[in-house]
Design a protein around this motif. Structure first.
Motif, PDB file in Angstrom:
ATOM      1  N   VAL A 130       0.892  -1.180   0.013  1.00  0.00           N
ATOM      2  CA  VAL A 130      -0.083  -0.145   0.142  1.00  0.00           C
ATOM      3  C   VAL A 130       0.927   1.373   0.141  1.00  0.00           C
ATOM      4  O   VAL A 130       0.591   2.206  -0.756  1.00  0.00           O
ATOM      5  CB  VAL A 130      -0.948   0.062   1.157  1.00  0.00           C
TER       6      VAL A 130
ATOM      7  N   SER B 136      -4.545   6.836  -2.692  1.00  0.00           N
ATOM      8  CA  SER B 136      -5.767   6.091  -3.191  1.00  0.00           C
ATOM      9  C   SER B 136      -6.938   6.873  -2.879  1.00  0.00           C
ATOM     10  O   SER B 136      -7.957   6.418  -3.383  1.00  0.00           O
ATOM     11  CB  SER B 136      -5.746   4.814  -2.233  1.00  0.00           C
ATOM     12  N   ASP B 137      -7.195   7.831  -2.047  1.00  0.00           N
ATOM     13  CA  ASP B 137      -8.260   8.530  -1.764  1.00  0.00           C
ATOM     14  C   ASP B 137      -8.603   9.606  -2.970  1.00  0.00           C
ATOM     15  O   ASP B 137      -9.361  10.553  -2.858  1.00  0.00           O
ATOM     16  CB  ASP B 137      -8.417   9.226  -0.595  1.00  0.00           C
TER      17      ASP B 137
ATOM     18  N   LYS C  70      -5.167  -1.030  -1.757  1.00  0.00           N
ATOM     19  CA  LYS C  70      -5.704  -0.373  -0.549  1.00  0.00           C
ATOM     20  C   LYS C  70      -6.111  -1.209   0.304  1.00  0.00           C
ATOM     21  O   LYS C  70      -6.508  -2.446  -0.119  1.00  0.00           O
ATOM     22  CB  LYS C  70      -6.578   0.926  -1.067  1.00  0.00           C
TER      23      LYS C  70
ATOM     24  N   ASN D 290      -6.595  -0.487  -6.084  1.00  0.00           N
ATOM     25  CA  ASN D 290      -6.523   1.016  -5.944  1.00  0.00           C
ATOM     26  C   ASN D 290      -6.916   1.701  -7.277  1.00  0.00           C
ATOM     27  O   ASN D 290      -6.210   1.618  -8.329  1.00  0.00           O
ATOM     28  CB  ASN D 290      -5.102   1.617  -5.798  1.00  0.00           C
TER      29      ASN D 290
ATOM     30  N   TYR E 239      -4.741   4.329  -9.020  1.00  0.00           N
ATOM     31  CA  TYR E 239      -3.073   3.903  -9.226  1.00  0.00           C
ATOM     32  C   TYR E 239      -2.798   4.459 -10.419  1.00  0.00           C
ATOM     33  O   TYR E 239      -3.471   4.676 -11.436  1.00  0.00           O
ATOM     34  CB  TYR E 239      -3.204   2.354  -9.269  1.00  0.00           C
TER      35      TYR E 239
END
Length: 580
Positions: A73, A120-121, A217, A232, A235
């Motif tokens: 991650v 990833s958010d 994630k 993700n 990505y």
């Protein structure tokens, strides 16, 4: 020359790194595009780690299992590839003196983040995240297990969102510790800014579910049990990862983990298979998977005690050289002990393809390996006996050699481990052939490596004549590691047995070389220094190297693009893994 840190590094090392990394990336990208460009197309992949992670925060645990899991991650600015070369990861290139990224005085390094990388958010990765990571780990109340990677930093400047300038308090010939490899990745400021200092361990959600820049994630985390990862969607590489889900199962033992991949096919990847090679070989014949290995820096060796471990009040204390070992300070004895060992037998019995006969304490990277100590590759009982005879160590009626009333009677200790106990038994018989008496002792690894200053059984105390274990430097640079055998690094009562020089060997000439290396930048000169220092240790038999050890894992035959790595996490390129 000593102020041009990486001119030669670039020509001889980093250009190779760039070429290799580009070729690797291109090859993997082509492979992915041929199959499909759809992220998550290959469904689920199942990993089994018989040591289960307890957190996803690598800064709160230095355990290999946590580093392996978290690196899926959380990523670093640069990593090490399977050949031990630095490769850019969250940046476009490795900073050097030649390209202007490292200052001429070696007191700063400037990294430039690649454009467009997001967490990833969906929020952008910025230099503020990098700077915050430093603040988080170096806060005295955080309890960061990786704080040594941030030594000698004076300040970090972030003039814009993509630029990170690290200023050091001293010239750093090798400035690639901070934010490099799975040991010191970048964490998100927005997620962790209220978890710094004493609050760090209480941030359960952040520590179990870190936001990262990697291909996956965390979807579900059960400490000491199982982790579920999902792809993700933000990505940075289109069409990757190929897997939508990772099941990361923890627990069990090495043998059952191996069986689940190599025999039953229940899992796709099994980590750290400390299993006898003949057992793995039989499992591999089932045809469902293969045993894979990678070599980094680990050398199994015998450490020789230059001090007396049997005195009443000052056991294994150097005492300015006034507490010498009764027989191991005799060069003839040390050399004979080495000559009597058939290292290939040890490799074949305990390591198989994951072991190679070692004649140096520095066997990797290959550029540092000396060829001046090849005598150790051939057992020579006759020569060992001749040396001892000539030195006046005569056999008694019991067959044990003695001189001036002192017998060569060795207490040989190591940690409890089936492979290590087999190695001990073989060496005992080999030494018997030269008139050496040996008592074997094994100690629970939790005690032996525990570092409790009150315990008499730690490897730091070294209350024995010979002890066996393995270690190696973090990453590929040798400077800090080689400094471990300087006089000031002796483990002793005055430093609570905290030094790295377990043999209590002291050589002022070695210390001078170590000091010189700390100021030497050119890779060619650093290589020469490492080899010279290694040869001093080997040719004085400060330690007796046995086996250059690799990491061993198992993968399903259906997995491809699994590039086993002895320098970084084995999951370092998991975003590139695919199903055949």
């Amino acid at each position: 020359q000593s102020t041009r840190v990486l001119n030669n590094v670039e020509e001889k090392h980093m250009k190779k790194t760039f070429i290799c990394s580009v070729a690797l990336a291109a090859g993997l990208a082509i492979a992915g595009s041929v199959v499909a460009a759809e992220r998550g197309r290959d469904g689920e992949v199942k990993l089994i780690y018989w040591q289960a992670p307890s957190t996803m925060n690598p800064y709160l645990s230095g355990g290999g299992k946590e580093l392996e899991a978290s690196s899926i991650v959380i990523e670093a600015l640069a990593r090490y590839d399977p050949d031990g070369n630095l490769v850019p990861w969250l940046v476009d290139e490795i900073p050097t003196v030649e390209n202007g990224g490292v200052s001429d005085d070696l007191k700063s390094i400037t990294w430039t983040l690649s454009e467009g990388i997001t967490w990833s958010d969906g929020t952008p990765l910025t230099s503020a995240d990098v700077s915050f990571t430093y603040d988080y780990c170096t806060h005295p109340d955080t309890g960061c297990t990786q704080s040594n990677y941030y030594n000698d930093i004076e300040s970090i400047e972030t003039p814009d969102d993509r630029t990170v300038k690290i200023n050091f308090t001293v010239p750093k010939p090798f400035p690639y510790a901070p934010f490099v490899s799975q040991q010191s990745p970048v964490i998100q400021k927005a997620q962790f800014e209220n978890c710094i200092g004493a609050k760090a361990h209480g941030c359960t959600d952040q520590n179990f579910y870190p936001i990262g820049t990697g291909g996956f994630k965390v979807k579900d985390f059960k400490p000491n049990d199982v982790i579920i990862f999902e792809a993700n969607d933000n990505y940075r590489v289109a069409g990757k990862p190929a897997f939508q889900t990772i099941v990361f199962k923890g627990g069990g033992d090495a043998v059952s983990s191996a069986r689940s991949v190599l025999e039953t096919g229940e899992f796709d990847y099994a980590w750290n298979l400390q299993v006898a090679p003949e057992i793995l070989s039989e499992m591999e014949k089932k045809g469902k998977g293969e045993v894979i290995s990678a070599f980094g820096t680990y050398v199994e060796r015998l450490m020789v005690n230059f001090t007396n471990p049997n005195t009443a009040d000052n056991r294994s204390e150097y005492m300015d050289g006034n507490n010498p070992h009764p027989f191991l300070t005799d060069y003839a004895v040390r050399r004979a002990l080495s000559l009597a060992i058939d290292r290939q037998i040890l490799v074949d019995a305990g390591y198989g393809s994951a072991g190679v006969v070692a004649c140096n304490v520095v066997e990797g990277p290959a550029i540092y390996r000396s060829d001046a100590n090849e005598e150790c590759k051939t057992q020579n009982i006759a020569e060992a006996n001749r040396i001892l005879d000539e030195a006046g160590w005569a056999r008694g009626s019991d067959g044990v050699r003695a001189k001036d009333g002192v017998k060569i009677s060795i207490l040989y200790q190591t940690s409890t481990n089936a492979v290590r106990q087999d190695t001990q038994a073989f060496i005992k018989e080999m030494w018997k052939a030269i008139g050496v008496e040996t008592e074997l002792r094994n100690i629970s690894a939790s005690v032996f490596f525990g570092g409790d200053p009150a315990s008499p059984d730690t490897y730091q105390k070294f209350y024995a004549d010979i002890e066996m274990y393995t270690n190696g430097p973090s990453g590929t640079d040798q400077e800090t590691y080689m400094a471990g055998w300087t006089c000031s690094e002796m483990a002793q009562k005055s430093n609570t047995w905290g030094g790295n020089n377990m043999p209590r060997w002291c050589n002022p000439e070695y210390d001078k070389l170590s000091a010189k290396m700390a100021k030497t930048a050119a890779l060619s000169e650093r290589i020469k220094l490492v080899k010279t220092m290694n040869d001093m240790l080997m040719q004085d038999y400060v330690m007796i190297p046995l086996i250059y050890r690799g990491s061993v894992s198992g993968r399903a035959n259906s997995l491809k693009n699994v590039w086993m790595n002895g320098w970084d996490a084995e999951t370092w390129n998991i975003a590139d893994w695919e199903r055949q």
